[in-house]
Scaffold this active site. Structure first.
Site, short mmCIF file in Angstrom:
data_model
loop_
_atom_site.label_atom_id
_atom_site.label_comp_id
_atom_site.label_asym_id
_atom_site.label_seq_id
_atom_site.Cartn_x
_atom_site.Cartn_y
_atom_site.Cartn_z
N ARG A 1 -17.30 -9.33 -5.53
CA ARG A 1 -17.66 -10.23 -4.43
C ARG A 1 -17.91 -9.48 -3.14
O ARG A 1 -18.71 -9.92 -2.31
CB ARG A 1 -16.57 -11.30 -4.25
N GLU B 1 -2.58 -8.39 -6.25
CA GLU B 1 -1.66 -9.52 -6.14
C GLU B 1 -1.28 -10.01 -7.55
O GLU B 1 -0.20 -10.51 -7.77
CB GLU B 1 -2.35 -10.64 -5.35
P1 AMP Z 1 -5.53 -7.47 -2.58
O1 AMP Z 1 -5.78 -6.14 -3.22
O2 AMP Z 1 -4.21 -8.04 -2.96
O3 AMP Z 1 -5.74 -7.46 -1.09
O4 AMP Z 1 -6.58 -8.48 -3.20
C1 AMP Z 1 -7.85 -8.49 -2.74
C2 AMP Z 1 -8.85 -8.65 -3.86
O5 AMP Z 1 -8.43 -9.52 -4.91
C3 AMP Z 1 -10.09 -9.22 -3.28
O6 AMP Z 1 -11.18 -8.46 -3.80
C4 AMP Z 1 -10.13 -10.66 -3.74
O7 AMP Z 1 -11.40 -10.94 -4.22
C5 AMP Z 1 -9.08 -10.78 -4.84
N1 AMP Z 1 -8.02 -11.75 -4.56
C6 AMP Z 1 -6.69 -11.48 -4.46
N2 AMP Z 1 -5.96 -12.57 -4.22
C7 AMP Z 1 -6.84 -13.58 -4.13
C8 AMP Z 1 -6.70 -14.98 -3.86
N3 AMP Z 1 -5.51 -15.55 -3.64
N4 AMP Z 1 -7.82 -15.72 -3.83
C9 AMP Z 1 -9.03 -15.16 -4.04
N5 AMP Z 1 -9.24 -13.85 -4.29
C10 AMP Z 1 -8.15 -13.07 -4.35
#
Ligand code: AMP
Length: 179
Positions: free
Chosen positions: A62, A99
């Site tokens: 994305r 996450e």
């Molecule tokens: P993070 O590495 O935890 O900051 O997660 C960021 C990446 O995971 C981004 O590329 C988002 O597209 C996806 N992502 C993580 N958590 C979510 C969420 N709650 N909703 C949508 N996309 C998420």
């Protein structure tokens, strides 16, 4: 009411995806709205100084949508931070925690000239694991990374603080907090 509440209203929340307890903030519904998509890109561009960076790095998948549109509008080269096994040339990679799981991103090892200033772009900042992996990968190749830009920030997950601690200023068009 903030300036971007019109765009925020177009982000769909899907509970318990991809696993129980995760509120998935789905930007696909924002992207489906042409004028809103254009506003998203225009407002992200308005948040940065184009003279402050040389290249835009986007994180698959994305992040590519947003970063490519910004690259086109600003005539900035685009660095692809890709999922494993996609790049044909010699690459460097980094593993990171999500996450909801673990992942790896890769980039061509000749994409950056040392000292080039890179703006990091993704759709969403959660724990910051993905963005930090991008920062480390880019810095490992000699890039200067001082700014990161997102459509959505989930401040409860602390990604912004993690980036700040690493010397990267995070900015997002909107936040979803408190749930
Ligand atoms: P993070 O590495 O935890 O900051 O997660 C960021 C990446 O995971 C981004 O590329 C988002 O597209 C996806 N992502 C993580 N958590 C979510 C969420 N709650 N909703 C949508 N996309 C998420």
């Amino acid at each position: 009411m903030t300036d971007n509440d019109d765009l925020r209203a177009l982000v769909r929340t899907i509970p318990d995806y991809p696993k129980p307890g995760i509120q998935f903030r789905d930007v696909s519904t924002l992207l489906l709205d042409g004028p809103a998509f254009r506003q998203t890109i225009d407002r992200m561009i308005a948040l940065v100084d184009p003279d402050g960076f040389d290249l835009i790095a986007g994180i698959e998948a994305r992040g590519f949508i947003v970063s490519a549109a910004m690259s086109y509008a600003l005539e900035k080269g685009k660095v692809m931070l890709r999922k494993p096994g996609k790049l044909p040339g010699q690459s460097v990679s980094i593993d990171y925690a999500l996450e909801y799981g673990t992942d790896r991103i890769e980039m061509h090892d000749d994409a950056i000239r040392p000292g080039q200033r890179v703006l990091l772009v993704d759709d969403l900042l959660a724990t910051g694991g993905t963005a930090m992996a991008g920062v480390e990968l880019l810095r490992g190749q000699g890039a200067e990374v001082e700014r990161a830009l997102f459509i959505v920030d989930l401040p409860d997950l602390g990604g912004g603080k993690t980036l700040e601690a690493a010397g990267v200023e995070p900015t997002a068009l909107m936040a979803f907090a408190g749930d």
